[in-house]
Design an enzyme around this catalytic site. Structure first.
Site: not given
Length: 204
Positions: A85, A186, A188
């Protein structure tokens, strides 16, 4: 995705004022890796892999990196580095956010999304597809994989772009140059696709 615990790999998450360090830490632990969260230069320099997370404002974040000497250190690293990001945006030369000079790993400027239609909302938030996938970080991803974005600024498509997404216009969803890898999205927070990307990063 379940894997056995890995104790032979030193993975560092760079500690600074990023807002998503805890989610990246949890993401790594899910595949059996306990990362070291640190701003210690020698620990970072001797890591097998380095994750440069990010969620925040460009100028404040760059100032935080400079105060710790992490701006110089990041550019000197030779092992695989993954920016996420704003981590990816700060790997660029300059950002329109706060008129901020950044790390310059990618020789391009970060720009703010400008809505073109009434339905264009900024920030761009939610799931969007990837196209034009290239490189080992994205190896094995299904075509039109969907990943999770939250951003008001974007990197234009350049020679270092390794994946493209489209919101208002095409932009760099992922980038790669030498040992530096980065995603605007992202991983994650991107479910099984994000875990596959993490596995690819660990196996670089």
């Amino acid at each position: 995705m379940q894997t056995e615990k890995r104790t032979d790999m030193k993975i560092v998450i760079i500690k600074y004022n990023a807002g998503n360090i805890c989610s990246v830490d949890y993401w790594l632990k899910r595949i059996g890796i306990t990362p070291i969260i640190t701003d210690d230069a020698e620990t970072i320099r001797t890591a097998d892999k380095v994750v440069f997370p990010g969620q925040g404002e460009a100028r404040t974040t760059m100032n935080c990196l400079r105060e710790r000497g992490l701006d110089r250190l990041l550019c000197e690293l030779k092992q695989p580095v993954l920016g996420i990001c704003i981590g990816m945006q700060l790997m660029c030369r300059h950002s329109e956010e706060g008129d901020t000079d950044s790390l310059g790993i990618f020789d391009t400027c970060v720009k703010r999304f400008v809505p073109q239609r009434h339905e264009d909302k900024v920030p761009h938030m939610g799931w969007n597809s990837l196209t034009n996938l290239q490189g080992k970080l994205l190896e094995g991803l299904p075509s039109d994989s969907y990943v999770y974005f939250v951003h008001s600024y974007y990197v234009p498509v350049t020679n270092d772009t390794s994946a493209v997404s489209d919101y208002i216009h095409p932009f760099s969803a992922a980038m790669h140059k030498d040992n530096f890898y980065a995603t605007q999205f992202h991983p994650e927070k991107s479910g099984s696709i994000g875990e596959l990307i993490l596995e690819n990063f660990i196996n670089l």
